[in-house]
Design a protein around this motif. Structure first.
Motif, PDB file in Angstrom:
ATOM      1  N   THR A  59     -33.516 -66.709  58.554  1.00 41.17           N
ATOM      2  CA  THR A  59     -34.761 -65.786  59.009  1.00 41.17           C
ATOM      3  C   THR A  59     -35.420 -65.748  60.646  1.00 41.17           C
ATOM      4  N   TYR A  63     -36.472 -61.617  61.302  1.00 43.59           N
ATOM      5  CA  TYR A  63     -37.963 -61.501  61.505  1.00 43.59           C
ATOM      6  C   TYR A  63     -38.131 -61.110  62.645  1.00 43.59           C
ATOM      7  N   VAL A 125     -40.648 -57.722  56.920  1.00 43.54           N
ATOM      8  CA  VAL A 125     -41.797 -58.342  57.833  1.00 43.54           C
ATOM      9  C   VAL A 125     -42.609 -56.368  58.892  1.00 43.54           C
ATOM     10  N   VAL A 189     -41.392 -62.740  56.391  1.00 46.05           N
ATOM     11  CA  VAL A 189     -40.457 -62.397  55.747  1.00 46.05           C
ATOM     12  C   VAL A 189     -39.990 -64.079  55.143  1.00 46.05           C
TER      13      VAL A 189
END
Length: 250
Positions: A59, A63, A125, A189
């Motif tokens: 993640t 991101y 994102v 995200v």
């Protein structure tokens, strides 16, 4: 914030919501809301698992990649819009459309373009963060002090040096856009990992909800909120350090 003449910290509002959350959870008024204390107790269980470490790694990488791309492209678009009137006339409408549009509906389209996996999350994102950065950069460029630019020309500043002056003058607005982009990027995200690529925290959200582990579910949400607010606070502190640039335009 003042109540009846007494100064109350803004964080006190959070305490009120926490108390309401605890009461709702204790009386089992809503199945989706376990008591707040139970959510806090489940935090070590969530953070201590190997699956969380791997999900956090995926993640954070996705991101930061999407956010970095959004910052570079957003500042570039904002500069172009602020400096070139024709470009502003062409791009302004589209930037505002994408900013106000329900971008979640575009995620399946992004999936078709980039396939399943991290590239789709990075693109999501990017889409969530880039437009607010572009608009705030444009606003900062348009509010750049004309006398500052005139001084640069008078002292024979090159085009690159004048562009640097504009960037420094627009820095407060640029940082404000990045701060908002940081928060919108967290939303991007999570949506990207939930709707398309069941990876990272999206996979954990799916796992907890399917097994009705609601305390773990909300604990993960608290972790994401803390992550987004921490980044926003860091940028907010940076904004305070460059606030004198805005003062020169008043």
């Amino acid at each position: 914030m003042e109540i009846y003449g007494y100064r109350v910290p803004a964080a006190a509002a959070l305490i009120v919501w926490v108390v309401i959350w605890e009461i709702v959870g204790r009386f089992d008024l809503l199945l989706m809301f376990p008591p707040f204390t139970e959510v806090l107790a489940s935090l070590p269980d969530v953070i201590g698992t190997p699956s969380f470490a791997e999900a956090a790694r995926i993640t954070v990488v996705s991101y930061l990649a999407g956010l970095a791309l959004a910052i570079v492209v957003g500042i570039g678009i904002g500069l172009l819009m602020g400096l070139v009137k024709r470009a502003d006339q062409i791009l302004n409408m589209w930037v505002n459309i994408f900013l106000s549009a329900p971008l979640s509906a575009l995620v399946p389209v992004i999936m078709i373009l980039f396939g399943m996996g991290s590239p789709t999350v990075v693109a999501t994102v990017f889409m969530f963060a880039v437009w607010i950065i572009a608009l705030d950069t444009r606003a900062g460029v348009l509010h750049a002090s004309p006398s500052l630019l005139e001084m640069g020309r008078a002292f024979g500043a090159s085009r690159g040096q004048r562009l640097k002056l504009i960037l420094l003058s627009a820095l407060p607005e640029i940082l404000a856009g990045i701060r908002l982009g940081v928060i919108r990027g967290v939303k991007g995200v999570v949506i990207g990992q939930l709707l398309v690529s069941i990876i990272g925290v999206g996979a954990l959200f799916s796992l907890y909800s399917q097994n009705f582990l609601m305390a773990h579910f909300w604990a993960l949400i608290l972790i994401l909120f803390a992550f987004a607010l921490s980044l926003a606070e860091l940028i907010n502190r940076l904004e305070a350090r460059v606030e004198y640039y805005a003062g020169s335009r008043s």
